[in-house]
Design an enzyme around this catalytic site. Structure first.
Site, PDB file in Angstrom:
ATOM      1  N   LYS A  32       0.851  -1.196   0.000  1.00 22.21           N
ATOM      2  CA  LYS A  32       0.000   0.000   0.000  1.00 22.21           C
ATOM      3  C   LYS A  32       0.881   1.240   0.000  1.00 22.21           C
ATOM      4  O   LYS A  32       2.053   1.194   0.402  1.00 22.21           O
ATOM      5  CB  LYS A  32      -0.940   0.032   1.208  1.00 22.21           C
ATOM      6  CG  LYS A  32      -0.267  -0.017   2.598  1.00 22.21           C
ATOM      7  CD  LYS A  32       0.208   1.310   3.170  1.00 22.21           C
ATOM      8  CE  LYS A  32       0.793   1.187   4.575  1.00 22.21           C
ATOM      9  NZ  LYS A  32       1.599   2.363   4.981  1.00 22.21           N
ATOM     10  N   SER A  73       2.644  -6.078   7.160  1.00 19.35           N
ATOM     11  CA  SER A  73       1.201  -6.130   7.443  1.00 19.35           C
ATOM     12  C   SER A  73       0.448  -6.873   6.337  1.00 19.35           C
ATOM     13  O   SER A  73      -0.476  -7.641   6.610  1.00 19.35           O
ATOM     14  CB  SER A  73       0.639  -4.712   7.558  1.00 19.35           C
ATOM     15  OG  SER A  73       1.286  -4.026   8.606  1.00 19.35           O
ATOM     16  N   ALA A  74       0.842  -6.627   5.086  1.00 20.52           N
ATOM     17  CA  ALA A  74       0.202  -7.318   3.959  1.00 20.52           C
ATOM     18  C   ALA A  74       0.421  -8.823   4.078  1.00 20.52           C
ATOM     19  O   ALA A  74      -0.504  -9.621   3.885  1.00 20.52           O
ATOM     20  CB  ALA A  74       0.782  -6.806   2.638  1.00 20.52           C
ATOM     21  N   ASP A 131      -2.228  -1.373  10.780  1.00 19.54           N
ATOM     22  CA  ASP A 131      -2.658  -1.255   9.388  1.00 19.54           C
ATOM     23  C   ASP A 131      -2.937  -2.602   8.721  1.00 19.54           C
ATOM     24  O   ASP A 131      -3.172  -2.665   7.519  1.00 19.54           O
ATOM     25  CB  ASP A 131      -1.730  -0.347   8.551  1.00 19.54           C
ATOM     26  CG  ASP A 131      -0.303  -0.841   8.483  1.00 19.54           C
ATOM     27  OD1 ASP A 131      -0.053  -1.931   9.006  1.00 19.54           O
ATOM     28  OD2 ASP A 131       0.536  -0.142   7.900  1.00 19.54           O
ATOM     29  N   PRO A 180       9.929  -3.773  -0.029  1.00 23.89           N
ATOM     30  CA  PRO A 180      11.037  -3.422   0.875  1.00 23.89           C
ATOM     31  C   PRO A 180      10.531  -3.218   2.307  1.00 23.89           C
ATOM     32  O   PRO A 180       9.442  -2.677   2.509  1.00 23.89           O
ATOM     33  CB  PRO A 180      11.569  -2.102   0.306  1.00 23.89           C
ATOM     34  CG  PRO A 180      10.944  -1.943  -1.030  1.00 23.89           C
ATOM     35  CD  PRO A 180       9.695  -2.759  -1.057  1.00 23.89           C
TER      36      PRO A 180
HETATM   37  O1  C5P Z   1       0.414  -1.576  15.182  1.00 22.16           O
HETATM   38  P1  C5P Z   1       1.838  -1.598  14.737  1.00 22.16           P
HETATM   39  O2  C5P Z   1       2.657  -2.605  15.507  1.00 22.16           O
HETATM   40  O3  C5P Z   1       2.005  -1.762  13.271  1.00 22.16           O
HETATM   41  O4  C5P Z   1       2.445  -0.161  15.083  1.00 22.16           O
HETATM   42  C1  C5P Z   1       3.818   0.030  15.171  1.00 22.16           C
HETATM   43  C2  C5P Z   1       4.102   1.258  16.034  1.00 22.16           C
HETATM   44  O5  C5P Z   1       3.737   2.444  15.337  1.00 22.16           O
HETATM   45  C3  C5P Z   1       3.332   1.307  17.320  1.00 22.16           C
HETATM   46  O6  C5P Z   1       3.983   0.602  18.341  1.00 22.16           O
HETATM   47  C4  C5P Z   1       3.288   2.784  17.602  1.00 22.16           C
HETATM   48  O7  C5P Z   1       4.527   3.205  18.164  1.00 22.16           O
HETATM   49  C5  C5P Z   1       3.205   3.401  16.220  1.00 22.16           C
HETATM   50  N1  C5P Z   1       1.821   3.741  15.824  1.00 22.16           N
HETATM   51  C6  C5P Z   1       1.180   4.796  16.448  1.00 22.16           C
HETATM   52  N2  C5P Z   1      -0.096   5.113  16.083  1.00 22.16           N
HETATM   53  C7  C5P Z   1      -0.729   4.445  15.112  1.00 22.16           C
HETATM   54  C8  C5P Z   1      -0.077   3.358  14.434  1.00 22.16           C
HETATM   55  C9  C5P Z   1       1.202   3.037  14.830  1.00 22.16           C
HETATM   56  O8  C5P Z   1       1.746   5.438  17.343  1.00 22.16           O
HETATM   57  N3  C5P Z   1      -1.975   4.779  14.767  1.00 22.16           N
END
Ligand code: C5P
Length: 308
Positions: free
Chosen positions: A20, A115-116, A148, A106
């Protein structure tokens, strides 16, 4: 004709995990759970990883020929397996499937590669383990995997609210070509958000809000990595209708209405320090068709096929 060692006879399954870009990303505040409140527009693109799932008699296992891809709990495919296995009430460690990951997206680029893969794994493993999950249950597991991940169950153009995990599908925009430019470094998502917070604390004036499609993480990242700013300026100079960092970076994309102009821009950028790729935006119907397990976008494989 190789199959994974210890594998049982039976059909394998192949699925494409599409990347994405974020057409826009606005941060509206900090949440009690430490995440940030977002309003982002996700857009699927043709760039994709391929995941191949083989039945086996042993433990759940990941394989990948590309260097630097973790094959344990740090990988969202592994996490998806563990999460789904637990949610099905099965005991012990997940078993019965070997996953081969063919990486093209990448990492640490803001293109949603991990995530995908995680979302694709949820869909494919449910099939391999013979369970039918409701859309709601799948979306819930996806949100547990990462903020995401739920987008990748929908694809096309979609609005993400909350942590970015409250997804609503949007009408398809006009087809465009994205020239993706990758500097020689990645950016962990958490770091980009920390930089945003640090700069927001120091800011006395409200951040410049240009339009609904700008990326609020861009300025804090450009401050630490001026090279991203150089790439943005270069893409604009080459005629991109829009140029922006994707998500938390480090990838930058330039959008072009036609393939020829995108190709010309990519050629002009090639040969330098930056890695350049051209990708096309996908409608939701294209996304669904291309990422269907065993469908034309990911053909069913027999164990007689070669693994590599
Ligand atoms: O959910 P995910 O593990 O992909 O998010 C990685 C990091 O990105 C989180 O630990 C957080 O520090 C940051 N993040 C955030 N707010 C979001 C999405 C991600 O602060 N809406």
């Amino acid at each position: 004709m190789n199959t994974p060692s210890g594998s049982a006879a039976g059909p394998g399954l192949s699925i494409r995990a599409h990347a994405k870009i974020n057409l826009g990303l606005r941060v509206s505040g900090r949440r009690a759970d430490g995440y940030h409140e977002l309003r982002t527009v996700f857009q699927s693109i043709s760039l994709h990883d391929t995941l191949i799932f083989w039945p086996c008699d042993g433990a759940f296992e990941l394989r990948c020929r590309e260097a630097g891809v973790p094959l344990d709990h740090r990988n969202l495919v592994w996490k998806a397996g563990a999460l789904l296995w637990d949610s099905l009430g099965r005991t012990g460690d997940p078993r019965g499937v070997v996953v081969e990951i063919r990486k093209r997206i990448p990492p640490q680029a803001g293109l949603g590669g991990g995530s995908a893969d995680g979302a694709a794994a949820l869909v494919a493993l449910a099939r391999m383990w013979g369970v039918t999950l409701s859309e709601h249950a799948l979306a819930h597991l996806a949100a547990e995997l990462g903020a995401d991940v739920p987008f990748f169950l929908v694809g096309g153009t979609a609005l993400g609210l909350g942590r970015g995990d409250e997804i609503s599908a949007q009408a398809d925009g006009p087809r465009s070509w994205a020239v993706l430019v990758l500097p020689g470094f990645g950016i962990p998502t958490s770091e980009a958000f920390e930089w945003y917070d640090a700069d927001a604390t120091a800011r006395t004036l409200p951040s410049p809000r240009v339009d609904n499609l700008s990326n609020d993480l861009e300025a804090p990242v450009v401050r630490r990595h001026p090279e991203i700013g150089e790439i943005l300026a270069t893409l604009r100079g080459l005629g991109a209708a829009r140029a922006s960092m994707s998500g938390s970076g480090s990838a930058v994309f330039g959008l072009f209405a036609d393939r020829q102009n995108a190709g010309r821009a990519a050629e002009a950028l090639a040969g330098g320090l930056w890695r350049v790729m051209v990708s096309r935006t996908l409608t939701r119907a294209e996304y669904a068709r291309r990422s269907a397990p065993g469908g034309p976008g990911g053909s069913a494989l027999s164990t007689g096929g070669s693994l590599v």
